[in-house]
Design a protein around this motif. Structure first.
Motif, short mmCIF file in Angstrom:
data_model
loop_
_atom_site.label_atom_id
_atom_site.label_comp_id
_atom_site.label_asym_id
_atom_site.label_seq_id
_atom_site.Cartn_x
_atom_site.Cartn_y
_atom_site.Cartn_z
N GLY A 184 0.92 -1.23 0.08
CA GLY A 184 0.03 -0.01 0.04
C GLY A 184 0.76 1.44 0.02
N PHE A 185 0.20 2.31 -0.04
CA PHE A 185 0.81 3.88 -0.32
C PHE A 185 0.41 4.78 0.76
CE2 PHE A 185 0.90 1.99 -4.42
CZ PHE A 185 2.33 2.25 -4.94
N ILE A 186 1.48 5.26 1.25
CA ILE A 186 1.19 6.58 1.98
C ILE A 186 1.57 7.99 1.26
CG2 ILE A 186 1.74 8.07 4.36
CD1 ILE A 186 2.30 5.25 5.30
N ILE A 187 0.67 8.68 1.20
CA ILE A 187 0.94 10.03 0.55
C ILE A 187 1.15 11.23 1.20
CG2 ILE A 187 0.36 11.64 -1.55
CD1 ILE A 187 -0.79 9.07 -2.97
N ALA A 188 2.20 11.98 1.42
CA ALA A 188 2.15 13.25 2.54
C ALA A 188 2.15 14.31 1.62
CB ALA A 188 3.39 13.02 3.35
N ASP A 189 1.45 15.23 1.87
CA ASP A 189 1.43 16.59 1.32
C ASP A 189 2.30 17.66 1.93
OD1 ASP A 189 0.65 18.44 -0.54
OD2 ASP A 189 -1.43 18.71 0.23
N ASN A 190 2.61 18.75 1.39
CA ASN A 190 3.39 19.85 1.96
C ASN A 190 4.70 19.51 2.30
OD1 ASN A 190 0.27 20.24 3.33
ND2 ASN A 190 0.77 21.78 1.62
N VAL B 141 11.26 9.50 7.35
CA VAL B 141 10.76 8.57 6.01
C VAL B 141 12.22 8.36 5.30
CG1 VAL B 141 9.49 8.55 4.06
CG2 VAL B 141 8.47 9.36 6.10
N ALA B 142 13.06 9.21 5.24
CA ALA B 142 14.17 8.83 4.57
C ALA B 142 15.03 7.56 5.24
CB ALA B 142 15.21 10.14 4.49
N GLN B 143 14.77 7.63 6.34
CA GLN B 143 15.55 6.51 7.14
C GLN B 143 14.89 5.44 7.20
OE1 GLN B 143 16.76 8.83 10.83
NE2 GLN B 143 17.77 10.31 9.53
N ASP B 144 13.59 5.31 6.95
CA ASP B 144 12.99 4.10 7.25
C ASP B 144 12.88 3.04 6.05
OD1 ASP B 144 10.77 2.37 8.02
OD2 ASP B 144 9.24 3.93 7.97
N GLN B 145 13.76 1.94 6.30
CA GLN B 145 13.84 0.89 5.35
C GLN B 145 12.86 0.02 5.23
OE1 GLN B 145 16.96 1.16 3.80
NE2 GLN B 145 17.15 2.95 4.95
N ARG B 146 11.74 0.16 5.77
CA ARG B 146 10.48 -0.58 5.55
C ARG B 146 9.52 0.04 4.39
NH1 ARG B 146 7.25 0.64 10.96
NH2 ARG B 146 7.96 2.58 10.57
N VAL B 147 10.00 1.14 3.75
CA VAL B 147 9.32 1.62 2.95
C VAL B 147 10.25 2.33 1.67
CG1 VAL B 147 7.66 2.50 4.27
CG2 VAL B 147 9.58 4.02 3.67
N GLU B 148 9.63 2.27 0.65
CA GLU B 148 10.28 3.16 -0.73
C GLU B 148 9.72 4.43 -0.87
OE1 GLU B 148 10.01 0.83 -4.02
OE2 GLU B 148 10.83 -1.02 -3.28
N LYS B 149 10.52 5.70 -1.31
CA LYS B 149 9.73 6.95 -1.25
C LYS B 149 10.50 7.67 -2.19
CE LYS B 149 12.21 6.16 2.18
NZ LYS B 149 13.09 5.04 2.42
N ASP C 34 3.48 22.35 -3.00
CA ASP C 34 4.11 22.44 -1.80
C ASP C 34 5.05 21.26 -1.29
OD1 ASP C 34 4.87 24.20 0.09
OD2 ASP C 34 2.96 24.04 1.30
N GLY C 35 5.16 20.24 -2.27
CA GLY C 35 5.91 19.11 -2.15
C GLY C 35 4.80 17.87 -1.73
N LEU C 36 5.18 16.77 -2.57
CA LEU C 36 4.32 15.78 -2.48
C LEU C 36 5.04 14.47 -2.09
CD1 LEU C 36 0.96 15.29 -2.07
CD2 LEU C 36 1.26 14.51 -4.55
N THR C 37 4.95 13.50 -1.12
CA THR C 37 5.91 12.56 -0.78
C THR C 37 5.10 11.39 -0.91
OG1 THR C 37 7.52 13.68 0.83
CG2 THR C 37 7.38 11.07 0.63
N ILE C 38 5.48 10.37 -1.85
CA ILE C 38 4.99 9.12 -2.29
C ILE C 38 5.75 8.15 -1.55
CG2 ILE C 38 3.95 7.62 -3.77
CD1 ILE C 38 3.20 10.52 -4.39
N ILE C 39 5.01 7.41 -0.68
CA ILE C 39 5.68 6.35 0.09
C ILE C 39 4.93 4.91 -0.18
CG2 ILE C 39 6.10 5.63 2.39
CD1 ILE C 39 5.58 8.50 3.32
N TYR C 40 5.85 3.94 -0.41
CA TYR C 40 5.46 2.51 -0.90
C TYR C 40 5.73 1.71 0.44
CZ TYR C 40 5.30 -2.22 -2.89
OH TYR C 40 4.94 -3.22 -3.12
N LYS C 41 5.01 1.07 0.97
CA LYS C 41 5.19 0.03 2.14
C LYS C 41 5.52 -1.29 1.66
CE LYS C 41 3.10 -1.78 6.59
NZ LYS C 41 2.13 -1.71 7.55
#
Length: 212
Positions: free
Chosen positions: A155-161, A189-197, A204-211
């Protein structure tokens, strides 16, 4: 070419936002402070496209504001899909519900009014395929930890701003609490090895995170 010209060109070459969303965007600008918090046409079409690509059955949104992003996410849902959105400001409830009722996507959206931390505590065991975080920037790290176990593997986490108006790279300036919250979140998030990002420099910046 100026950024505004580029955005105008993009908006002229993508799908229209539709009558219900245009009305919601207009009313947000007319009746609410900080209308810039509304996702808007371009980001809204991108959110819908993400949902089309990821094909989630269940979506969770933290931070409804006036409901624009919720309706865009819901628009991309396949038949039978549902979206739960949480808004802490109870003064927005009537406005949100009125616009949900006017949208063909409104029936897919379940609105929760209250603190996301309290509502998530009541969602024990519930799983989501996509989570969109667009709430209090000071609490992004806490939100990330709270939703992580609710996100399905794959699944995905998307974080805004997550670029916060460029403040994440402004040297020598006093860091306010919201900027610090975004900085801490980005590092976490950058240090979290459980996800790709990946971070997209959209608005304003949108981070896409894949679990994984």
């Amino acid at each position: 070419m100026e950024d505004e010209e580029i955005e105008d060109y993009i908006l002229a070459h993508i799908d229209p936002e539709g009558e219900a969303l245009a009305r919601l965007d207009r009313d947000t600008h007319l009746f609410h402070l900080r209308p810039r918090m509304c996702s808007g046409h371009l980001q809204g079409r991108l959110l819908k496209m993400f949902v089309r690509m990821a094909a989630p059955r269940r979506i969770l949104e933290l931070g409804t504001f006036t409901g624009y992003s919720a309706l865009c996410l819901a628009e991309g849902l396949q038949e039978g899909g549902e979206l739960h959105t949480i808004e802490i400001d109870d003064e927005l409830e009537d406005f949100i519900r009125a616009h949900l009722s006017k949208s063909p996507q409104g029936s897919k959206v379940k609105l929760h009014i209250g603190d996301a931390r309290d509502i998530l505590a009541q969602m024990s065991g519930e799983m989501f395929d996509l989570v969109f975080i667009d709430a209090n920037k000071r609490q992004y790290c806490e939100y990330y930890d709270l939703v992580f176990d609710h996100v399905s593997h794959g699944g995905f986490i998307i974080a805004d701003n997550t670029l916060w108006d460029g403040k994440v790279v402004e040297p020598g300036k006093k860091i306010d609490a919201q900027t610090q919250g975004i900085l801490d979140f980005n590092d976490k998030v950058a240090q979290d090895q459980r996800v790709e990002k990946v971070i997209l420099p959209l608005r304003d910046g949108l981070t896409i995170i894949y679990k994984k």
